[in-house]
Design a protein around this motif. Structure first.
Motif, PDB file in Angstrom:
ATOM      1  N   PRO A 267       1.037  -1.128   0.073  1.00  0.00           N
ATOM      2  CA  PRO A 267       0.026  -0.041   0.063  1.00  0.00           C
ATOM      3  C   PRO A 267       0.838   1.050  -0.106  1.00  0.00           C
ATOM      4  O   PRO A 267       1.877   1.471   0.774  1.00  0.00           O
ATOM      5  N   GLY A 268       0.540   2.077  -0.841  1.00  0.00           N
ATOM      6  CA  GLY A 268       1.285   3.580  -0.862  1.00  0.00           C
ATOM      7  C   GLY A 268       2.376   3.658  -2.040  1.00  0.00           C
ATOM      8  O   GLY A 268       2.682   4.609  -2.351  1.00  0.00           O
ATOM      9  N   THR A 269       2.598   2.376  -2.694  1.00  0.00           N
ATOM     10  CA  THR A 269       3.538   2.256  -3.878  1.00  0.00           C
ATOM     11  C   THR A 269       3.002   3.104  -4.969  1.00  0.00           C
ATOM     12  O   THR A 269       2.035   3.434  -5.100  1.00  0.00           O
ATOM     13  N   LYS A 270       3.932   3.675  -5.784  1.00  0.00           N
ATOM     14  CA  LYS A 270       3.559   4.554  -6.656  1.00  0.00           C
ATOM     15  C   LYS A 270       2.883   3.973  -7.967  1.00  0.00           C
ATOM     16  O   LYS A 270       2.128   4.379  -8.516  1.00  0.00           O
ATOM     17  N   MET A 271       2.862   2.411  -7.820  1.00  0.00           N
ATOM     18  CA  MET A 271       2.260   1.676  -9.032  1.00  0.00           C
ATOM     19  C   MET A 271       0.860   1.488  -8.943  1.00  0.00           C
ATOM     20  O   MET A 271       0.532   1.069  -7.638  1.00  0.00           O
ATOM     21  N   PRO A 272       0.167   1.990  -9.611  1.00  0.00           N
ATOM     22  CA  PRO A 272      -1.366   1.846  -9.754  1.00  0.00           C
ATOM     23  C   PRO A 272      -2.009   0.580  -9.685  1.00  0.00           C
ATOM     24  O   PRO A 272      -1.187  -0.320 -10.719  1.00  0.00           O
ATOM     25  N   PRO A 273      -2.972   0.226  -9.586  1.00  0.00           N
ATOM     26  CA  PRO A 273      -3.722  -0.845  -9.985  1.00  0.00           C
ATOM     27  C   PRO A 273      -4.024  -0.762 -11.508  1.00  0.00           C
ATOM     28  O   PRO A 273      -4.046  -0.088 -11.851  1.00  0.00           O
ATOM     29  N   ASN A 274      -3.976  -2.148 -11.996  1.00  0.00           N
ATOM     30  CA  ASN A 274      -4.247  -2.191 -13.303  1.00  0.00           C
ATOM     31  C   ASN A 274      -5.356  -3.186 -13.697  1.00  0.00           C
ATOM     32  O   ASN A 274      -5.122  -4.392 -13.558  1.00  0.00           O
ATOM     33  N   ASN A 275      -6.422  -2.732 -14.488  1.00  0.00           N
ATOM     34  CA  ASN A 275      -7.388  -3.445 -14.710  1.00  0.00           C
ATOM     35  C   ASN A 275      -7.552  -3.920 -16.086  1.00  0.00           C
ATOM     36  O   ASN A 275      -7.573  -3.249 -17.165  1.00  0.00           O
ATOM     37  N   ILE A 276      -6.759  -5.029 -16.344  1.00  0.00           N
ATOM     38  CA  ILE A 276      -6.329  -5.685 -17.522  1.00  0.00           C
ATOM     39  C   ILE A 276      -7.047  -6.744 -17.803  1.00  0.00           C
ATOM     40  O   ILE A 276      -7.141  -7.942 -17.027  1.00  0.00           O
ATOM     41  N   ASP A 277      -7.688  -7.160 -19.041  1.00  0.00           N
ATOM     42  CA  ASP A 277      -8.150  -8.256 -19.545  1.00  0.00           C
ATOM     43  C   ASP A 277      -7.411  -9.353 -19.357  1.00  0.00           C
ATOM     44  O   ASP A 277      -6.209  -9.426 -19.711  1.00  0.00           O
ATOM     45  N   PRO A 278      -8.108 -10.455 -18.836  1.00  0.00           N
ATOM     46  CA  PRO A 278      -7.290 -11.824 -18.467  1.00  0.00           C
ATOM     47  C   PRO A 278      -6.255 -12.138 -19.326  1.00  0.00           C
ATOM     48  O   PRO A 278      -5.214 -12.553 -19.303  1.00  0.00           O
ATOM     49  N   ALA A 279      -7.081 -12.203 -20.771  1.00  0.00           N
ATOM     50  CA  ALA A 279      -5.918 -12.993 -21.716  1.00  0.00           C
ATOM     51  C   ALA A 279      -5.015 -11.978 -22.029  1.00  0.00           C
ATOM     52  O   ALA A 279      -3.732 -12.306 -22.379  1.00  0.00           O
ATOM     53  N   ASP A 280      -5.079 -10.591 -22.003  1.00  0.00           N
ATOM     54  CA  ASP A 280      -4.149  -9.568 -22.110  1.00  0.00           C
ATOM     55  C   ASP A 280      -2.990  -9.675 -21.028  1.00  0.00           C
ATOM     56  O   ASP A 280      -1.918  -9.767 -21.430  1.00  0.00           O
ATOM     57  N   LEU A 281      -3.668  -9.933 -19.887  1.00  0.00           N
ATOM     58  CA  LEU A 281      -2.493 -10.083 -18.686  1.00  0.00           C
ATOM     59  C   LEU A 281      -1.754 -11.283 -18.937  1.00  0.00           C
ATOM     60  O   LEU A 281      -0.534 -11.017 -18.612  1.00  0.00           O
ATOM     61  N   GLN A 282      -2.336 -12.463 -19.368  1.00  0.00           N
ATOM     62  CA  GLN A 282      -1.434 -13.612 -19.447  1.00  0.00           C
ATOM     63  C   GLN A 282      -0.333 -13.299 -20.353  1.00  0.00           C
ATOM     64  O   GLN A 282       0.788 -13.549 -20.362  1.00  0.00           O
ATOM     65  N   ALA A 283      -0.494 -12.649 -21.578  1.00  0.00           N
ATOM     66  CA  ALA A 283       0.285 -12.377 -22.715  1.00  0.00           C
ATOM     67  C   ALA A 283       1.266 -11.419 -21.993  1.00  0.00           C
ATOM     68  O   ALA A 283       2.281 -11.515 -22.291  1.00  0.00           O
ATOM     69  N   LEU A 284       1.114 -10.411 -21.259  1.00  0.00           N
ATOM     70  CA  LEU A 284       1.579  -9.384 -20.602  1.00  0.00           C
ATOM     71  C   LEU A 284       2.785 -10.185 -19.819  1.00  0.00           C
ATOM     72  O   LEU A 284       3.891  -9.859 -19.843  1.00  0.00           O
ATOM     73  N   ILE A 285       2.270 -11.008 -18.843  1.00  0.00           N
ATOM     74  CA  ILE A 285       3.261 -11.766 -18.047  1.00  0.00           C
ATOM     75  C   ILE A 285       4.090 -12.523 -18.856  1.00  0.00           C
ATOM     76  O   ILE A 285       5.527 -12.542 -18.465  1.00  0.00           O
ATOM     77  N   THR A 286       3.866 -13.180 -19.969  1.00  0.00           N
ATOM     78  CA  THR A 286       4.488 -14.217 -20.668  1.00  0.00           C
ATOM     79  C   THR A 286       5.556 -13.225 -21.371  1.00  0.00           C
ATOM     80  O   THR A 286       6.903 -13.576 -21.400  1.00  0.00           O
ATOM     81  N   TYR A 287       5.194 -12.020 -21.832  1.00  0.00           N
ATOM     82  CA  TYR A 287       6.264 -11.187 -22.262  1.00  0.00           C
ATOM     83  C   TYR A 287       7.311 -10.611 -21.451  1.00  0.00           C
ATOM     84  O   TYR A 287       8.523 -10.711 -21.716  1.00  0.00           O
ATOM     85  N   LEU A 288       6.778 -10.288 -20.330  1.00  0.00           N
ATOM     86  CA  LEU A 288       7.971 -10.011 -19.199  1.00  0.00           C
ATOM     87  C   LEU A 288       8.764 -10.957 -18.753  1.00  0.00           C
ATOM     88  O   LEU A 288       9.912 -10.588 -18.563  1.00  0.00           O
ATOM     89  N   GLU A 289       8.201 -11.985 -18.682  1.00  0.00           N
ATOM     90  CA  GLU A 289       9.003 -13.198 -18.376  1.00  0.00           C
ATOM     91  C   GLU A 289      10.078 -13.484 -19.268  1.00  0.00           C
ATOM     92  O   GLU A 289      11.060 -14.005 -18.968  1.00  0.00           O
ATOM     93  N   SER A 290       9.693 -13.313 -20.523  1.00  0.00           N
ATOM     94  CA  SER A 290      10.649 -13.410 -21.783  1.00  0.00           C
ATOM     95  C   SER A 290      11.806 -12.518 -21.596  1.00  0.00           C
ATOM     96  O   SER A 290      12.672 -12.782 -22.273  1.00  0.00           O
ATOM     97  N   LEU A 291      11.744 -11.435 -20.834  1.00  0.00           N
ATOM     98  CA  LEU A 291      12.688 -10.446 -21.170  1.00  0.00           C
ATOM     99  C   LEU A 291      13.871 -10.823 -20.016  1.00  0.00           C
ATOM    100  O   LEU A 291      13.962 -10.372 -18.891  1.00  0.00           O
ATOM    101  N   LYS A 292      14.872 -11.835 -20.446  1.00  0.00           N
ATOM    102  CA  LYS A 292      15.840 -12.183 -19.379  1.00  0.00           C
ATOM    103  C   LYS A 292      16.800 -11.309 -19.573  1.00  0.00           C
ATOM    104  O   LYS A 292      17.347 -10.748 -20.462  1.00  0.00           O
TER     105      LYS A 292
END
Ligand code: CUA
Length: 292
Positions: A267-292
């Motif tokens: 609580p209080g972190t500068k990062m806001p909540p993100n309301n992202i469509d579940p399929a988009d969220l899964q794709a986003l997570i896969t993309y971020l995980e691929s950034l080795k």
């Protein structure tokens, strides 16, 4: 100091026991010690011994401080650490601009090499402290401070911000990862590369989600138009061990939870909540995980 102090303590106890017995055997030996030639001699010996011991300690203390202060720093790696509410920005300083690396919260260093930390803060006072490597060093707004350390054995050294800096002060963890030179170089060279480009439809979609949402306002991913500097750089987020400044292990579930509900986790972190469509969220997570 421990050995000398123990020896002095034992000698004093023996002298005390001896004098106690002696005072019973003789009359009044302690009432006028300075009038008693035998006692006077012991007082002089005791005083000289005390002066000699303290002088030796004083000289060795100064010598130790001096040699600690002059340990070889010529080939030191220079790392700029900036304390933010509530994470650590880490910049490796190199005379060649193209060889500068920026990362966050996890500091890789080679074993046996001195590391100079140049500390600062853009917001409030933080304190950088890896207890098994060095003493606390405050990071102060408008002022740079410096400390240095050297890890003599490989391993992950955990530290925490050591100066109260707001509600999430306790969740401001830093990791120092000391590794053999070759492994460090491999890590460093990988960090120098631009972020990995999407390689399939899922990661391509994930990158689009990242760029079209608010993510890119605060975060940088090199090689894309995301250039925000408010939050940690994410060009190689998949290679980090933790998320949220050392608070969560870097797993798929934690990454999703952090993106959707950072205020529930920190609580209080500068990062806001993100309301992202579940399929988009899964794709986003896969993309971020691929950034080795
Ligand atoms: Cu930063 Cu406490």
């Amino acid at each position: 100091m421990f050995a000398v102090a123990t020896a002095v303590w034992v000698i004093v106890l023996i002298a005390l026991a001896w004098s106690t017995r002696r005072s019973r055997a003789r009359q009044n030996p302690l009432i006028e010690p300075f009038g008693n030639p035998g006692m006077q001699r012991w007082v002089v010996i005791g005083t000289i011994a005390t002066v000699v011991i303290l002088t030796v300690f004083l000289v060795s203390d100064i010598a130790t401080g001096h040699s600690l202060g002059s340990l070889p720093r010529k080939n030191a790696i220079r790392i700029e650490v900036k304390g933010h509410q509530w994470w650590w920005e880490v910049n490796y300083i190199d005379p060649t601009p193209g060889r500068m690396v920026t990362t966050a919260n996890e500091i890789h260093i080679p074993v046996g090499v001195p590391v100079q930390i140049v500390g600062s803060s853009p917001d409030v006072i933080h304190s950088f402290w890896i207890p098994n490597l060095h003493g606390k060093k405050d990071l102060i707004p408008g002022h740079t401070t410096s400390t240095w350390f050297r890890a003599d054995s490989a391993g992950v050294y955990r530290g925490n911000c050591a100066e109260f800096c707001g509600v999430q002060h306790a969740k401001m963890i830093a990791l120092v990862i000391a590794e053999p030179r070759a492994k460090f170089e491999a890590w460093y060279n990988a960090q120098l590369d631009s972020a990995k480009a999407p390689s399939d439809s899922v990661t391509t979609r994930g990158q689009q989600v990242f760029l079209k949402n608010a993510c890119s306002v605060c975060h940088t991913i090199s090689g894309t138009r995301a250039g925000g500097r408010i939050g940690p750089v994410l060009s190689h987020i998949g290679s980090r061990m933790t998320l949220a400044s050392g608070w969560l292990p870097n797993t798929r579930g934690n990454l999703g939870g952090w993106i959707v509900d950072p205020q529930g986790i920190k609580p209080g972190t500068k990062m806001p909540p993100n309301n992202i469509d579940p399929a988009d969220l899964q794709a986003l997570i896969t993309y971020l995980e691929s950034l080795k």
